[in-house]
Design an enzyme around this catalytic site. Structure first.
Site, PDB file in Angstrom:
ATOM      1  N   ARG A 190      -9.865  -7.708   3.342  1.00 23.56           N
ATOM      2  CA  ARG A 190      -8.987  -7.374   4.141  1.00 23.56           C
ATOM      3  C   ARG A 190      -8.675  -5.930   4.580  1.00 23.56           C
ATOM      4  O   ARG A 190      -8.630  -5.299   5.530  1.00 23.56           O
ATOM      5  CB  ARG A 190      -7.523  -7.762   3.529  1.00 23.56           C
ATOM      6  CG  ARG A 190      -6.204  -7.705   4.570  1.00 23.56           C
ATOM      7  CD  ARG A 190      -4.988  -8.345   3.481  1.00 23.56           C
ATOM      8  NE  ARG A 190      -3.678  -8.117   4.305  1.00 23.56           N
ATOM      9  CZ  ARG A 190      -2.988  -7.384   4.165  1.00 23.56           C
ATOM     10  NH1 ARG A 190      -3.076  -6.270   3.578  1.00 23.56           N
ATOM     11  NH2 ARG A 190      -1.692  -7.142   4.880  1.00 23.56           N
ATOM     12  N   HIS A 218      -0.420  -3.752  11.073  1.00 24.37           N
ATOM     13  CA  HIS A 218       0.758  -4.624  11.454  1.00 24.37           C
ATOM     14  C   HIS A 218       0.887  -4.308  12.786  1.00 24.37           C
ATOM     15  O   HIS A 218       2.005  -4.092  13.154  1.00 24.37           O
ATOM     16  CB  HIS A 218       1.943  -4.352  10.632  1.00 24.37           C
ATOM     17  CG  HIS A 218       1.601  -4.813   9.002  1.00 24.37           C
ATOM     18  ND1 HIS A 218       1.014  -6.064   8.808  1.00 24.37           N
ATOM     19  CD2 HIS A 218       1.496  -4.269   8.072  1.00 24.37           C
ATOM     20  CE1 HIS A 218       1.022  -6.358   7.492  1.00 24.37           C
ATOM     21  NE2 HIS A 218       1.134  -5.158   7.056  1.00 24.37           N
ATOM     22  N   GLN A 255       0.909  -1.191  -0.004  1.00 19.66           N
ATOM     23  CA  GLN A 255      -0.056   0.065   0.144  1.00 19.66           C
ATOM     24  C   GLN A 255       0.857   1.255   0.055  1.00 19.66           C
ATOM     25  O   GLN A 255       1.872   1.526   0.719  1.00 19.66           O
ATOM     26  CB  GLN A 255      -0.864  -0.081   1.261  1.00 19.66           C
ATOM     27  CG  GLN A 255      -2.224   0.706   0.877  1.00 19.66           C
ATOM     28  CD  GLN A 255      -3.408   0.278   1.865  1.00 19.66           C
ATOM     29  OE1 GLN A 255      -3.338  -0.907   2.261  1.00 19.66           O
ATOM     30  NE2 GLN A 255      -4.145   1.137   2.120  1.00 19.66           N
ATOM     31  N   SER A 313       3.724  -6.449   2.620  1.00 18.64           N
ATOM     32  CA  SER A 313       2.120  -6.905   3.099  1.00 18.64           C
ATOM     33  C   SER A 313       1.052  -7.150   2.412  1.00 18.64           C
ATOM     34  O   SER A 313       1.137  -8.472   1.833  1.00 18.64           O
ATOM     35  CB  SER A 313       2.037  -5.442   3.624  1.00 18.64           C
ATOM     36  OG  SER A 313       0.590  -5.032   4.424  1.00 18.64           O
ATOM     37  N   LEU A 314       0.385  -6.439   1.692  1.00 20.64           N
ATOM     38  CA  LEU A 314      -0.863  -6.817   0.712  1.00 20.64           C
ATOM     39  C   LEU A 314      -0.069  -7.342  -0.544  1.00 20.64           C
ATOM     40  O   LEU A 314      -0.805  -8.198  -1.006  1.00 20.64           O
ATOM     41  CB  LEU A 314      -1.968  -5.602   0.463  1.00 20.64           C
ATOM     42  CG  LEU A 314      -1.314  -4.747  -0.796  1.00 20.64           C
ATOM     43  CD1 LEU A 314      -1.646  -5.157  -2.266  1.00 20.64           C
ATOM     44  CD2 LEU A 314      -1.727  -3.365  -0.628  1.00 20.64           C
ATOM     45  N   GLN A 368      -0.023 -12.263   9.655  1.00 19.47           N
ATOM     46  CA  GLN A 368       0.551 -11.146   9.024  1.00 19.47           C
ATOM     47  C   GLN A 368      -0.035  -9.881   9.335  1.00 19.47           C
ATOM     48  O   GLN A 368       0.511  -8.711   9.395  1.00 19.47           O
ATOM     49  CB  GLN A 368       0.852 -11.437   7.463  1.00 19.47           C
ATOM     50  CG  GLN A 368       1.369 -10.437   6.630  1.00 19.47           C
ATOM     51  CD  GLN A 368       0.478  -9.871   5.390  1.00 19.47           C
ATOM     52  OE1 GLN A 368      -0.392  -9.574   5.640  1.00 19.47           O
ATOM     53  NE2 GLN A 368       1.469  -9.998   4.400  1.00 19.47           N
TER      54      GLN A 368
END
Length: 311
Positions: A119, A203, A9, A94-95, A252
């Site tokens: 998500r 996170h 992101q 991440s994503l 995660q």
């Protein structure tokens, strides 16, 4: 050895994918498939905005994935490149880990889009707006960042969310704790702290409701077999067992993105060529993490054609 890596992101921008869609029917098919899967014209938001709609986590996450997969599909179908033949590992920030898993065949494109939409919604809903925050620490290694986070917590959540490269670490947690951390940077010999324009504290333990939502979603739509192993964010190690992938994707959401360690581990595993698909964010980070590797960022049709000739 080569790794294909996928951005997270923050790499979204209005106009993303427009040039690619104009040049390639393969790219247009990817954007149409994602639109159909989500029941919304995400491709129109990607192309035309408005920017605040694209920045919404629930839109940004599938948009970044769709763009990167479009680049990959064009490379594969028009460049005659097979991911399994031309790369040894995949990884994502991440994503981007979901994008990497889609690229490796663990999820279909439609399922990846739906999982990322959920998500994004779950991460946004986990913490009321204004209660959480994130900041980037510039000129901080992981030890200094951890010490600062511990000092600034004051009974609230303040944790290392992203270990991006040797000079950039991101903290996440309660807004007041993050503001304290920014005010204290000089005490820890950190150059500066910058509040990030994000809508939720990703996170960190505050994301537990989102982790629970993803556990339920992934139980209904588990990953399948991977064509190549993925370096997981939370372990910075190669994983190929689908059940382990599923467990780590849940972890995660609240866990640290160990990107610097992942890059170092990929180099140690023999990777000397990194190719970032769909963005130009990870390449500079990789260059700061390791030396003696080649790094390419592939976004445009020209980039794809150049890479296809090279590999």
């Amino acid at each position: 050895m080569r790794a294909f890596v996928f951005p997270g992101q923050g790499s979204q921008k209005v106009g993303m994918g427009v040039e690619l869609a104009a040049a390639s029917a393969v790219a247009r098919e990817v954007f149409e498939e994602v639109d159909d899967a989500l029941g919304q014209k995400l491709s129109a938001i990607m192309a035309e905005g408005p920017e605040d709609a694209l920045t919404l986590t629930e839109n940004a996450q599938p948009a970044i994935m769709a763009h990167a997969i479009a680049v990959l599909r064009v490379l594969e179908q028009e460049g005659g490149i097979s991911l399994a033949d031309k790369c040894d590992y995949v990884a994502g920030h991440s994503l981007g880990e979901y994008t990497a898993l889609c690229a490796a065949g663990a999820f279909s494109l439609a399922d990846t889009a739906r999982l990322l939409k959920l998500r994004g919604q779950a991460m946004q809903a986990a913490v009321p707006v204004g209660e959480g925050a994130m900041c980037a620490l510039l000129g901080a290694d992981i030890a200094k960042a951890q010490a600062l986070a511990d000092a600034a917590a004051g009974g609230e959540v303040c944790t290392v969310a992203n270990d991006n490269d040797p000079g950039q670490v991101v903290l996440s947690g309660h807004k007041a704790a993050i503001e304290r951390a920014i005010a204290m940077v000089k005490d820890f010999e950190i150059k500066r702290g910058v509040l990030l324009p994000v809508s939720a504290p990703f996170h960190c333990p505050l994301m537990q409701p989102a982790a629970d939502a993803m556990a339920a979603a992934l139980a209904k739509c588990p990953p399948g077999a991977l064509r190549v192993p993925v370096f997981a964010n939370v372990t910075a190690a190669a994983v190929s067992d689908p059940a382990e992938v599923q467990r780590l994707l849940v972890e995660q959401v609240t866990g640290r993105v160990r990107w610097r360690e992942s890059v170092v581990a990929m180099q140690a595993a023999g990777v000397d060529s990194f190719v970032e698909l769909g963005g130009k964010v990870l390449g500079p980070m990789i260059g700061r993490c390791v030396s003696d590797v080649s790094v390419a960022s592939v976004v445009t049709m020209g980039d794809i054609e150049a890479l296809a000739k090279e590999i």
